[in-house]
Design a protein around this motif. Structure first.
Motif, PDB file in Angstrom:
ATOM      1  N   ALA A  34       0.819  -1.224   0.000  1.00 58.21           N
ATOM      2  CA  ALA A  34       0.000   0.000   0.000  1.00 58.21           C
ATOM      3  C   ALA A  34       0.845   1.263   0.000  1.00 58.21           C
ATOM      4  O   ALA A  34       0.429   2.297  -0.521  1.00 58.21           O
ATOM      5  N   ASN A  35       2.048   1.197   0.565  1.00 61.83           N
ATOM      6  CA  ASN A  35       2.909   2.385   0.656  1.00 61.83           C
ATOM      7  C   ASN A  35       3.780   2.613  -0.578  1.00 61.83           C
ATOM      8  O   ASN A  35       4.385   3.667  -0.719  1.00 61.83           O
ATOM      9  N   ASP A  36       3.879   1.622  -1.443  1.00 63.76           N
ATOM     10  CA  ASP A  36       4.770   1.754  -2.598  1.00 63.76           C
ATOM     11  C   ASP A  36       4.226   2.751  -3.605  1.00 63.76           C
ATOM     12  O   ASP A  36       3.073   2.677  -3.999  1.00 63.76           O
ATOM     13  N   LYS A  37       5.087   3.686  -4.007  1.00 67.72           N
ATOM     14  CA  LYS A  37       4.687   4.743  -4.930  1.00 67.72           C
ATOM     15  C   LYS A  37       5.466   4.715  -6.246  1.00 67.72           C
ATOM     16  O   LYS A  37       5.017   5.211  -7.251  1.00 67.72           O
ATOM     17  N   THR A  38       6.657   4.143  -6.211  1.00 70.33           N
ATOM     18  CA  THR A  38       7.560   4.240  -7.351  1.00 70.33           C
ATOM     19  C   THR A  38       8.203   2.889  -7.630  1.00 70.33           C
ATOM     20  O   THR A  38       8.584   2.179  -6.709  1.00 70.33           O
ATOM     21  N   LEU A  39       8.335   2.555  -8.893  1.00 71.01           N
ATOM     22  CA  LEU A  39       9.042   1.357  -9.313  1.00 71.01           C
ATOM     23  C   LEU A  39      10.390   1.805  -9.864  1.00 71.01           C
ATOM     24  O   LEU A  39      10.455   2.690 -10.721  1.00 71.01           O
ATOM     25  N   ILE A  40      11.473   1.218  -9.384  1.00 70.23           N
ATOM     26  CA  ILE A  40      12.822   1.700  -9.700  1.00 70.23           C
ATOM     27  C   ILE A  40      13.656   0.583 -10.331  1.00 70.23           C
ATOM     28  O   ILE A  40      13.639  -0.555  -9.859  1.00 70.23           O
ATOM     29  N   ALA A  41      14.387   0.922 -11.389  1.00 72.15           N
ATOM     30  CA  ALA A  41      15.366   0.029 -12.009  1.00 72.15           C
ATOM     31  C   ALA A  41      16.745   0.620 -11.750  1.00 72.15           C
ATOM     32  O   ALA A  41      16.992   1.781 -12.061  1.00 72.15           O
ATOM     33  N   GLU A  42      17.635  -0.174 -11.184  1.00 67.17           N
ATOM     34  CA  GLU A  42      18.980   0.307 -10.852  1.00 67.17           C
ATOM     35  C   GLU A  42      20.032  -0.554 -11.552  1.00 67.17           C
ATOM     36  O   GLU A  42      19.826  -1.751 -11.759  1.00 67.17           O
ATOM     37  N   GLY A  43      21.145   0.059 -11.873  1.00 64.21           N
ATOM     38  CA  GLY A  43      22.251  -0.676 -12.475  1.00 64.21           C
ATOM     39  C   GLY A  43      21.940  -1.208 -13.852  1.00 64.21           C
ATOM     40  O   GLY A  43      22.179  -2.378 -14.149  1.00 64.21           O
ATOM     41  N   VAL A  44      21.413  -0.351 -14.723  1.00 64.19           N
ATOM     42  CA  VAL A  44      21.064  -0.766 -16.081  1.00 64.19           C
ATOM     43  C   VAL A  44      22.313  -0.734 -16.960  1.00 64.19           C
ATOM     44  O   VAL A  44      23.026   0.266 -17.005  1.00 64.19           O
ATOM     45  N   VAL A  45      22.572  -1.848 -17.641  1.00 60.52           N
ATOM     46  CA  VAL A  45      23.729  -1.954 -18.538  1.00 60.52           C
ATOM     47  C   VAL A  45      23.232  -2.456 -19.890  1.00 60.52           C
ATOM     48  O   VAL A  45      22.595  -3.507 -19.974  1.00 60.52           O
ATOM     49  N   PHE A  46      23.526  -1.696 -20.943  1.00 59.38           N
ATOM     50  CA  PHE A  46      23.190  -2.113 -22.303  1.00 59.38           C
ATOM     51  C   PHE A  46      24.430  -2.768 -22.895  1.00 59.38           C
ATOM     52  O   PHE A  46      25.447  -2.117 -23.091  1.00 59.38           O
ATOM     53  N   LYS A  47      24.341  -4.048 -23.200  1.00 60.27           N
ATOM     54  CA  LYS A  47      25.509  -4.806 -23.648  1.00 60.27           C
ATOM     55  C   LYS A  47      25.616  -4.905 -25.164  1.00 60.27           C
ATOM     56  O   LYS A  47      26.708  -4.971 -25.703  1.00 60.27           O
ATOM     57  N   HIS A  48      24.489  -4.961 -25.844  1.00 57.38           N
ATOM     58  CA  HIS A  48      24.461  -5.066 -27.302  1.00 57.38           C
ATOM     59  C   HIS A  48      23.275  -4.290 -27.834  1.00 57.38           C
ATOM     60  O   HIS A  48      22.250  -4.177 -27.172  1.00 57.38           O
ATOM     61  N   ALA A  49      23.403  -3.800 -29.045  1.00 57.96           N
ATOM     62  CA  ALA A  49      22.275  -3.132 -29.706  1.00 57.96           C
ATOM     63  C   ALA A  49      21.442  -4.188 -30.423  1.00 57.96           C
ATOM     64  O   ALA A  49      21.987  -5.107 -31.036  1.00 57.96           O
ATOM     65  N   LEU A  50      20.135  -4.054 -30.322  1.00 63.87           N
ATOM     66  CA  LEU A  50      19.233  -4.922 -31.057  1.00 63.87           C
ATOM     67  C   LEU A  50      18.826  -4.180 -32.317  1.00 63.87           C
ATOM     68  O   LEU A  50      18.061  -3.223 -32.259  1.00 63.87           O
ATOM     69  N   THR A  51      19.400  -4.589 -33.443  1.00 60.20           N
ATOM     70  CA  THR A  51      19.080  -3.921 -34.700  1.00 60.20           C
ATOM     71  C   THR A  51      17.701  -4.351 -35.170  1.00 60.20           C
ATOM     72  O   THR A  51      17.255  -5.470 -34.916  1.00 60.20           O
TER      73      THR A  51
END
Length: 135
Positions: A34-51
């Protein structure tokens, strides 16, 4: 459109897609308190491009949960094998409301760089960012 998401003139999947999808999947798998207000993603690393030159691209999201820590890895078929495209070290709910300024904060102790220089390096490497450099 994808006009500004190009690598050597080849359209690539925007990084925001991986983050948005991972957060959406997470919210469907793990309910917020009930108290949660925000969803957070931490430590995002992009390793390859998806063409995006083919008509179809298969993408797989894998979530690993150990206690309260949830990690996400994103895979796609590149060539003939599954390749890790993106990794998110931690996805979590927060009871604190996060401001846009906080979302864009960079820890100066671990990332000491000039933002304009980074975008100039992207341009030199062939990334087409539609000339939208940080001043």
């Amino acid at each position: 459109g994808l006009g500004d998401h190009r690598l050597y003139e080849i359209p690539v999947c925007p990084g925001a897609f991986y983050i948005a999808q991972a957060l959406d999947f997470y919210s469907r798998m793990y309910s917020a308190s009930a108290n949660d207000k925000t969803l957070i993603a931490e430590g995002v690393v992009f390793k390859h491009a998806l063409t995006l030159v083919d008509e179809q691209a298969t993408v797989q999201f894998r979530f690993d949960r150990k206690a309260d820590l949830v990690k996400c890895k994103v895979f796609s078929i590149l060539g003939d094998e599954w390749t890790e495209i993106c990794q998110i070290e931690k996805i979590r709910y927060s009871s604190k409301k996060v401001s846009r300024k906080q979302l864009l904060k960079v820890d100066s102790n671990t990332h000491n760089f000039d933002a304009k220089a980074v975008y100039e390096r992207f341009d030199e490497a062939g990334l087409n960012l539609a000339g939208q450099y940080v001043n």
